[in-house]
Design a protein around this motif. Structure first.
Motif, PDB file in Angstrom:
ATOM      1  N   VAL A 254      18.202  33.099  40.329  1.00  0.00           N
ATOM      2  CA  VAL A 254      18.830  33.567  41.562  1.00  0.00           C
ATOM      3  C   VAL A 254      19.529  32.398  42.246  1.00  0.00           C
ATOM      4  CG1 VAL A 254      18.457  34.614  43.821  1.00  0.00           C
ATOM      5  CG2 VAL A 254      17.099  35.362  41.849  1.00  0.00           C
ATOM      6  N   PRO A 255      20.827  32.489  42.513  1.00  0.00           N
ATOM      7  CA  PRO A 255      21.553  31.379  43.156  1.00  0.00           C
ATOM      8  C   PRO A 255      21.161  31.238  44.613  1.00  0.00           C
ATOM      9  CG  PRO A 255      22.987  33.279  42.933  1.00  0.00           C
ATOM     10  CD  PRO A 255      21.712  33.625  42.210  1.00  0.00           C
ATOM     11  N   ASP A 256      21.330  30.036  45.154  1.00  0.00           N
ATOM     12  CA  ASP A 256      21.001  29.785  46.553  1.00  0.00           C
ATOM     13  C   ASP A 256      22.029  30.388  47.501  1.00  0.00           C
ATOM     14  OD1 ASP A 256      18.741  28.375  45.871  1.00  0.00           O
ATOM     15  OD2 ASP A 256      19.823  26.482  45.699  1.00  0.00           O
ATOM     16  N   GLY A 257      23.254  30.529  47.064  1.00  0.00           N
ATOM     17  CA  GLY A 257      24.311  31.050  47.931  1.00  0.00           C
ATOM     18  C   GLY A 257      25.246  31.947  47.153  1.00  0.00           C
ATOM     19  N   PRO A 258      26.298  32.423  47.796  1.00  0.00           N
ATOM     20  CA  PRO A 258      27.251  33.299  47.124  1.00  0.00           C
ATOM     21  C   PRO A 258      28.028  32.541  46.060  1.00  0.00           C
ATOM     22  CG  PRO A 258      28.072  32.651  49.268  1.00  0.00           C
ATOM     23  CD  PRO A 258      26.669  32.143  49.183  1.00  0.00           C
ATOM     24  N   PRO A 259      28.504  33.255  45.035  1.00  0.00           N
ATOM     25  CA  PRO A 259      29.259  32.588  43.977  1.00  0.00           C
ATOM     26  C   PRO A 259      30.574  32.043  44.514  1.00  0.00           C
ATOM     27  CG  PRO A 259      29.439  34.974  43.768  1.00  0.00           C
ATOM     28  CD  PRO A 259      28.423  34.710  44.831  1.00  0.00           C
ATOM     29  N   ALA A 260      31.021  30.951  43.934  1.00  0.00           N
ATOM     30  CA  ALA A 260      32.298  30.356  44.345  1.00  0.00           C
ATOM     31  C   ALA A 260      33.450  31.176  43.783  1.00  0.00           C
ATOM     32  CB  ALA A 260      32.383  28.920  43.844  1.00  0.00           C
ATOM     33  N   TYR A 261      34.536  31.224  44.524  1.00  0.00           N
ATOM     34  CA  TYR A 261      35.722  31.936  44.067  1.00  0.00           C
ATOM     35  C   TYR A 261      36.534  30.991  43.186  1.00  0.00           C
ATOM     36  CZ  TYR A 261      34.723  35.557  47.515  1.00  0.00           C
ATOM     37  OH  TYR A 261      34.139  36.560  48.235  1.00  0.00           O
ATOM     38  N   GLU A 262      36.316  31.040  41.888  1.00  0.00           N
ATOM     39  CA  GLU A 262      37.039  30.159  40.986  1.00  0.00           C
ATOM     40  C   GLU A 262      38.465  30.646  40.763  1.00  0.00           C
ATOM     41  OE1 GLU A 262      34.806  29.750  37.448  1.00  0.00           O
ATOM     42  OE2 GLU A 262      33.118  28.746  38.410  1.00  0.00           O
ATOM     43  N   LYS A 263      38.622  31.942  40.672  1.00  0.00           N
ATOM     44  CA  LYS A 263      39.951  32.486  40.451  1.00  0.00           C
ATOM     45  C   LYS A 263      40.054  33.836  41.143  1.00  0.00           C
ATOM     46  CE  LYS A 263      43.251  33.783  36.829  1.00  0.00           C
ATOM     47  NZ  LYS A 263      43.482  33.903  35.385  1.00  0.00           N
ATOM     48  N   VAL A 264      41.076  33.998  41.933  1.00  0.00           N
ATOM     49  CA  VAL A 264      41.303  35.257  42.636  1.00  0.00           C
ATOM     50  C   VAL A 264      42.462  35.962  41.955  1.00  0.00           C
ATOM     51  CG1 VAL A 264      41.866  36.345  44.831  1.00  0.00           C
ATOM     52  CG2 VAL A 264      40.482  34.256  44.789  1.00  0.00           C
ATOM     53  N   VAL A 265      42.182  37.102  41.372  1.00  0.00           N
ATOM     54  CA  VAL A 265      43.200  37.819  40.607  1.00  0.00           C
ATOM     55  C   VAL A 265      43.952  38.771  41.522  1.00  0.00           C
ATOM     56  CG1 VAL A 265      41.903  37.658  38.470  1.00  0.00           C
ATOM     57  CG2 VAL A 265      41.556  39.625  39.953  1.00  0.00           C
ATOM     58  N   PRO A 266      45.223  39.035  41.234  1.00  0.00           N
ATOM     59  CA  PRO A 266      45.999  39.961  42.065  1.00  0.00           C
ATOM     60  C   PRO A 266      45.464  41.376  41.909  1.00  0.00           C
ATOM     61  CG  PRO A 266      47.246  39.336  40.115  1.00  0.00           C
ATOM     62  CD  PRO A 266      46.026  38.462  40.142  1.00  0.00           C
ATOM     63  N   PRO A 267      45.675  42.215  42.898  1.00  0.00           N
ATOM     64  CA  PRO A 267      45.230  43.608  42.803  1.00  0.00           C
ATOM     65  C   PRO A 267      46.010  44.335  41.722  1.00  0.00           C
ATOM     66  CG  PRO A 267      46.636  43.304  44.727  1.00  0.00           C
ATOM     67  CD  PRO A 267      46.378  41.950  44.162  1.00  0.00           C
ATOM     68  N   PRO A 268      45.427  45.395  41.166  1.00  0.00           N
ATOM     69  CA  PRO A 268      46.143  46.140  40.121  1.00  0.00           C
ATOM     70  C   PRO A 268      47.412  46.778  40.668  1.00  0.00           C
ATOM     71  CG  PRO A 268      44.204  47.358  40.867  1.00  0.00           C
ATOM     72  CD  PRO A 268      44.119  45.998  41.483  1.00  0.00           C
ATOM     73  N   ASP A 269      48.427  46.845  39.838  1.00  0.00           N
ATOM     74  CA  ASP A 269      49.696  47.465  40.229  1.00  0.00           C
ATOM     75  C   ASP A 269      49.572  48.968  40.047  1.00  0.00           C
ATOM     76  OD1 ASP A 269      52.219  48.219  40.792  1.00  0.00           O
ATOM     77  OD2 ASP A 269      53.203  47.090  39.198  1.00  0.00           O
ATOM     78  N   ASN A 270      49.421  49.679  41.171  1.00  0.00           N
ATOM     79  CA  ASN A 270      49.279  51.135  41.135  1.00  0.00           C
ATOM     80  C   ASN A 270      50.603  51.850  41.351  1.00  0.00           C
ATOM     81  OD1 ASN A 270      46.448  51.047  40.741  1.00  0.00           O
ATOM     82  ND2 ASN A 270      46.145  50.689  42.931  1.00  0.00           N
ATOM     83  N   GLY A 271      51.696  51.107  41.264  1.00  0.00           N
ATOM     84  CA  GLY A 271      53.000  51.736  41.425  1.00  0.00           C
ATOM     85  C   GLY A 271      53.369  52.009  42.861  1.00  0.00           C
ATOM     86  N   ASP A 272      52.605  51.435  43.831  1.00  0.00           N
ATOM     87  CA  ASP A 272      52.911  51.702  45.236  1.00  0.00           C
ATOM     88  C   ASP A 272      53.764  50.608  45.875  1.00  0.00           C
ATOM     89  OD1 ASP A 272      51.082  49.677  45.348  1.00  0.00           O
ATOM     90  OD2 ASP A 272      49.558  50.777  46.479  1.00  0.00           O
ATOM     91  N   GLY A 273      54.187  49.610  45.066  1.00  0.00           N
ATOM     92  CA  GLY A 273      55.067  48.573  45.586  1.00  0.00           C
ATOM     93  C   GLY A 273      54.393  47.580  46.506  1.00  0.00           C
ATOM     94  N   GLU A 274      53.056  47.501  46.458  1.00  0.00           N
ATOM     95  CA  GLU A 274      52.329  46.654  47.400  1.00  0.00           C
ATOM     96  C   GLU A 274      52.655  45.170  47.221  1.00  0.00           C
ATOM     97  OE1 GLU A 274      48.027  47.377  48.716  1.00  0.00           O
ATOM     98  OE2 GLU A 274      47.815  45.754  47.261  1.00  0.00           O
ATOM     99  N   ILE A 275      52.629  44.705  45.974  1.00  0.00           N
ATOM    100  CA  ILE A 275      52.902  43.291  45.712  1.00  0.00           C
ATOM    101  C   ILE A 275      54.333  42.931  46.128  1.00  0.00           C
ATOM    102  CG2 ILE A 275      53.132  41.556  43.902  1.00  0.00           C
ATOM    103  CD1 ILE A 275      50.803  42.814  42.462  1.00  0.00           C
ATOM    104  N   GLY A 276      55.281  43.798  45.812  1.00  0.00           N
ATOM    105  CA  GLY A 276      56.660  43.563  46.215  1.00  0.00           C
ATOM    106  C   GLY A 276      56.810  43.519  47.723  1.00  0.00           C
TER     107      GLY A 276
END
Length: 537
Positions: A254-276
């Motif tokens: 059991v870790p002492d704290g929350p896991p580190a964010y090593e890599k943050v991936v972009p949200p999935p492209d659902n065709g709603d133009g969010e990333i654009g």
């Protein structure tokens, strides 16, 4: 309270009049910038362990926006429980009609699904408009090409589509997850409506979701918060019989704290133009394009997402622009106080870095820009006098702050920035605590909501170690005499905090949060800044 004809007690009242297409997603999924105190209790549910959940209707909010809260929500609104007891007596005598909880939950789900449809359509429209805006500006757009009307039409109906297996054509399921009161697996590719209770089953490895309503058997204090879609996870507890067997073998893992964010991936492209939409908003903000207000609205909506928060934090010019707007330092062409730009900028900054360690790490690279931003000739001149920093500029315009919710948003930004050691050090060196106390002392009951936010900020960052506070930094001086704290020019000193908090409590004796704040200040002062008498003892 309600009687037999009161509309909110009639299940048929939960109709489409409680929402319409004019509702913006920001006013539903994010803080609308207004405080909505509880207005009345609509019904209650008691679990097997005796814990009671109350369905609260909030002031100036439709019934459909009511939420389930525990009894602690009434600490400063004790009259609500008294009114509810009277209402239950009326219901027992048949003088008023109880709320149909099943009808309420059904309508909540219908509203959430309708809101998701509107969000998809709105983002599609924004993508098209943003692409045209970029073209008019002569900029290279990082967005996807403008969609044709056929593509728009097909994308807008995506929620009604089916997803079918490429191996078995008979294995199909709806693209939009259909929640019930029971947990169900979220299948691959399914979109999740906002406001569901999402968890991960550690045995199957599948994500599961259900309606976010209190269920029998939930323990006291269990949270029924609305989790952001596709972000928050709750781990399913192991069956009781397995705990004793596995406890000794997994304890060391059991870790002492929350896991580190090593890599943050972009949200999935659902065709709603969010990333654009996000990329275009970043460009327009950077060059102060004609669509600045729309860009701020888009970023305000998207900055809560971990990925977009990190992307904002990585962009030094955008960070500096947001800081300048937060400080009220707009330009002649785009004044900061127009269209609530300073409030929006502060909200974007706060949302991007709060509970987002990776974003805060990125902001630390621009700590100089944050504390000493280049916001035009006026600020440059102030820098030559040693006053052109974040703290001095905000304090200098404190008298111009007329809107409590705007100032509250700026304190939220300060709270998030104080988590970064370099920014915190500079904030304190430039009189940051005097700024916060000056904000506390703004006259008028309308500023009480801001005072509470100041108390929370100081507690989270300097007084409560469990909340991540760095102890021993503040307070640093002994408690000051009351006469000194009433003297102009001395009233903002380190030792005067308790005096001013106690003064507030004389006016608002039922404000338990202020009493807790005063107690926390006193406890830390005794440890890190004892008086001469205490030292002698």
């Amino acid at each position: 309270m309600a009687n037999s004809t009161h509309p909110t007690q009639d299940p048929n009242y939960l109709d489409d009049s409680d929402f319409d297409d004019r509702d913006s997603l920001a006013s539903i999924e994010t803080d609308d910038g207004e405080d909505h105190p509880p207005e009345k209790i609509l019904t209650e549910i008691t679990s097997k362990n005796g814990f009671t959940w109350y369905l609260i209707q909030w002031k100036d909010c439709p019934v459909i926006r009511s939420s389930w809260e525990g009894k602690e929500a009434f600490d400063t609104y004790k009259w609500l429980l008294e009114d509810w007891d009277k209402e239950k007596e009326n219901q027992a005598r048949g003088e008023s009609t109880p709320l149909d909880v099943a009808a309420f939950n059904k309508k909540v789900l219908e509203v959430e699904l309708a809101e998701r449809q509107r969000r998809v359509l709105r983002r599609l429209r924004r993508t098209t408009i943003s692409a045209l805006r970029c073209a008019l500006l002569g900029l290279y757009c990082l967005t996807s090409p403008v969609m044709s009307s056929t593509e728009t039409s097909s994308s807008s109906s995506a929620d009604a589509d089916l997803i079918c297996s490429t191996i078995d054509s008979t294995d199909c399921y709806p693209r939009l997850f259909q929640p019930t009161k029971d947990f169900q697996p979220i299948k691959e590719g399914q979109d999740i409506p906002p406001g569901l209770h999402v968890r991960m089953n550690i045995y199957s490895g599948e994500r599961e979701a259900r309606l976010n309503i209190p269920m029998e058997g939930e323990e006291v204090g269990e949270s029924i918060e609305i989790f952001p879609e596709q972000q928050a996870m709750v781990i399913v507890e192991q069956p009781e019989e397995d705990l004793a067997y596995k406890e000794s073998t997994i304890r060391h893992q059991v870790p002492d704290g929350p896991p580190a964010y090593e890599k943050v991936v972009p949200p999935p492209d659902n065709g709603d133009g969010e990333i654009g939409t996000f990329q275009t908003a970043m460009i327009v903000l950077g060059v102060e394009g004609r669509g600045l207000d729309s860009a701020l609205d888009d970023l305000n909506e998207l900055s809560h997402d971990i990925y977009y928060g990190v992307e904002i934090a990585k962009n030094g010019p955008v960070i500096e622009k947001l800081v300048c707007l937060t400080l009220g330092q707009g330009t002649e062409k785009f004044p900061a106080d127009k269209q609530n730009r300073d409030k929006k900028a502060a909200s974007i900054l706060a949302s991007a870095i709060q509970n987002n360690p990776k974003a805060l790490e990125e902001v630390s690279k621009f700590s100089g820009l944050v504390m000493y931003p280049n916001c035009g000739a006026q600020l440059q001149e102030a820098k030559t006098r040693g006053k052109g920093n974040f703290v001095s500029v905000l304090r200098g315009r404190l008298g111009k702050e007329k809107e409590p919710q705007t100032l509250k948003a700026k304190i939220n930004t300060i709270s998030g920035l104080l988590k970064e050691p370099l920014i915190r050090k500079s904030f304190l060196e430039n009189g940051g605590m005097e700024l916060l106390l000056a904000i506390w002392l703004k006259k008028g009951e309308q500023w009480d909501v801001v005072r509470r936010k100041v108390a929370q900020t100081v507690t989270d960052n300097f007084l409560d170690e469990d909340l991540g506070a760095k102890l021993g930094i503040f307070p640093k001086l002994p408690l000051a005499e009351a006469t000194l704290c009433e003297t102009k020019g001395r009233m903002l000193e380190d030792g005067c905090w308790e005096h001013h908090v106690e003064g507030f409590l004389k006016r608002e004796p039922d404000a338990e949060w202020a009493r807790d704040f005063s107690k926390a200040l006193g406890e830390q002062r005794k440890i890190f800044a004892p008086s001469i008498q205490d030292r002698e003892l």
